[in-house]
Motif scaffolding. Structure first.
Motif, mmCIF file in Angstrom:
data_model
loop_
_atom_site.group_PDB
_atom_site.id
_atom_site.type_symbol
_atom_site.label_atom_id
_atom_site.label_comp_id
_atom_site.label_asym_id
_atom_site.label_seq_id
_atom_site.Cartn_x
_atom_site.Cartn_y
_atom_site.Cartn_z
ATOM 1 N N ALA A 198 0.828 -1.195 0.000
ATOM 2 C CA ALA A 198 0.000 0.000 0.000
ATOM 3 C C ALA A 198 0.868 1.253 0.000
ATOM 4 O O ALA A 198 0.351 2.340 -0.102
ATOM 5 C CB ALA A 198 -0.938 0.001 1.195
ATOM 6 N N LYS A 199 2.173 1.090 0.184
ATOM 7 C CA LYS A 199 3.113 2.212 0.184
ATOM 8 C C LYS A 199 2.765 3.265 1.233
ATOM 9 O O LYS A 199 2.862 4.458 0.990
ATOM 10 C CB LYS A 199 3.219 2.821 -1.206
ATOM 11 N N LEU A 200 2.343 2.808 2.399
ATOM 12 C CA LEU A 200 2.030 3.717 3.495
ATOM 13 C C LEU A 200 3.280 4.234 4.185
ATOM 14 O O LEU A 200 3.221 5.206 4.925
ATOM 15 C CB LEU A 200 1.132 3.036 4.523
ATOM 16 N N CYS A 201 4.410 3.565 3.942
ATOM 17 C CA CYS A 201 5.649 4.011 4.560
ATOM 18 C C CYS A 201 6.822 3.777 3.607
ATOM 19 O O CYS A 201 6.727 3.026 2.641
ATOM 20 C CB CYS A 201 5.890 3.303 5.887
ATOM 21 N N HIS A 202 7.896 4.479 3.894
ATOM 22 C CA HIS A 202 9.133 4.373 3.123
ATOM 23 C C HIS A 202 10.254 4.155 4.124
ATOM 24 O O HIS A 202 10.326 4.848 5.135
ATOM 25 C CB HIS A 202 9.370 5.671 2.336
ATOM 26 N N VAL A 240 11.564 4.868 9.498
ATOM 27 C CA VAL A 240 10.386 4.872 8.633
ATOM 28 C C VAL A 240 9.872 6.294 8.450
ATOM 29 O O VAL A 240 9.779 7.056 9.406
ATOM 30 C CB VAL A 240 9.264 3.993 9.234
ATOM 31 N N LEU A 245 3.546 7.921 4.877
ATOM 32 C CA LEU A 245 3.001 8.578 3.696
ATOM 33 C C LEU A 245 2.453 9.967 4.000
ATOM 34 O O LEU A 245 2.559 10.873 3.196
ATOM 35 C CB LEU A 245 1.896 7.696 3.096
ATOM 36 N N GLN A 294 8.894 13.364 4.123
ATOM 37 C CA GLN A 294 7.856 13.394 3.088
ATOM 38 C C GLN A 294 8.226 14.386 1.986
ATOM 39 O O GLN A 294 8.084 14.097 0.799
ATOM 40 C CB GLN A 294 6.512 13.749 3.707
ATOM 41 N N ARG A 353 11.105 13.105 -0.225
ATOM 42 C CA ARG A 353 10.668 12.069 -1.166
ATOM 43 C C ARG A 353 10.112 12.668 -2.447
ATOM 44 O O ARG A 353 10.039 11.998 -3.460
ATOM 45 C CB ARG A 353 9.604 11.191 -0.509
ATOM 46 N N GLY A 410 7.718 6.931 -9.476
ATOM 47 C CA GLY A 410 6.659 6.847 -8.487
ATOM 48 C C GLY A 410 7.157 6.430 -7.117
ATOM 49 O O GLY A 410 6.448 6.533 -6.136
ATOM 50 N N GLU A 411 8.371 5.959 -7.037
ATOM 51 C CA GLU A 411 8.933 5.532 -5.763
ATOM 52 C C GLU A 411 9.543 6.693 -4.994
ATOM 53 O O GLU A 411 9.720 6.620 -3.799
ATOM 54 C CB GLU A 411 10.010 4.465 -5.985
ATOM 55 N N ARG A 457 15.565 7.499 -2.941
ATOM 56 C CA ARG A 457 15.924 6.730 -1.753
ATOM 57 C C ARG A 457 16.433 7.711 -0.706
ATOM 58 O O ARG A 457 17.202 8.606 -1.010
ATOM 59 C CB ARG A 457 17.021 5.717 -2.078
#
Length: 182
Positions: free
Chosen positions: A1-5, A28, A31, A69, A72, A79-80, A83
């Motif tokens: 779900a990409k809620l975190c990176h 972490v 999002l 955020q 990023r 879309g990622e 890093r």
């Protein structure tokens, strides 16, 4: 779900930063800051708290989340997003750099302060150890560019350009940093 990176630890000795990453050491970035409020247990679900009502630790963690955020979104990608990395001293004295990014072909440490002041002992030592000439501090002060020349707590001379920005200007970092500290 990409809620975190995941923000991975890097020794940050050069680019690419991922070349010295340790995947088992990570932080972490969520999002959305609303998720961070829920995670930290602030009363934001009932009444959005004023900054001074929150503890200094919670304010610092929220500032770090907001910065992550925004970082990023700095460069277009698949879309990622880019890093993100951080650095911490391994063994001995504690010390951490909140984020370390590749910017305009160089390693740039980013220190985050939730208020207008705070010690930067780890940043000074990091800059001396890595022989870097440019760093960024995000805080609540107006934008400024300082030429830092200090002795670290270990007695090393640390000289570098420090770009201080309020968090809301982080999206302009690539253009503001162009040519500084070279």
């Amino acid at each position: 779900a990409k809620l975190c990176h995941f923000v991975t630890h890097s020794a940050a000795n050069g680019i690419p930063l991922g070349g010295e990453a340790k995947a088992n050491l990570r932080k972490v970035v969520l999002l959305d800051v609303g998720l961070a409020h829920a995670w930290l247990g602030t009363p934001a679900s009932r009444v959005f708290p004023r900054g001074e009502q929150l503890s200094a630790e919670v304010r610092a963690r929220l500032a770090e989340q907001l910065a992550g955020q925004a970082l990023r979104l700095l460069e277009p990608s698949s879309g990622e997003g880019p890093r993100l990395y951080y650095w911490h001293r391994e063994g001995g004295r504690p010390g951490e750099i909140d984020y370390v990014v590749e910017l305009n072909g160089r390693v740039v440490p980013i220190e985050i302060k939730a208020g207008s002041a705070g010690a930067m002992k780890s940043l000074h030592q990091f800059m001396a150890d890595k022989h870097l000439r440019f760093a960024v501090r995000l805080d609540t002060n107006p934008p400024s560019l300082l030429q830092v020349d200090v002795l670290t707590t270990q007695g090393d001379r640390s000289r570098y350009a420090l770009l201080s920005l309020p968090l809301y200007l982080l999206h302009r970092l690539p253009e503001l940093a162009e040519g500084l500290g070279r």
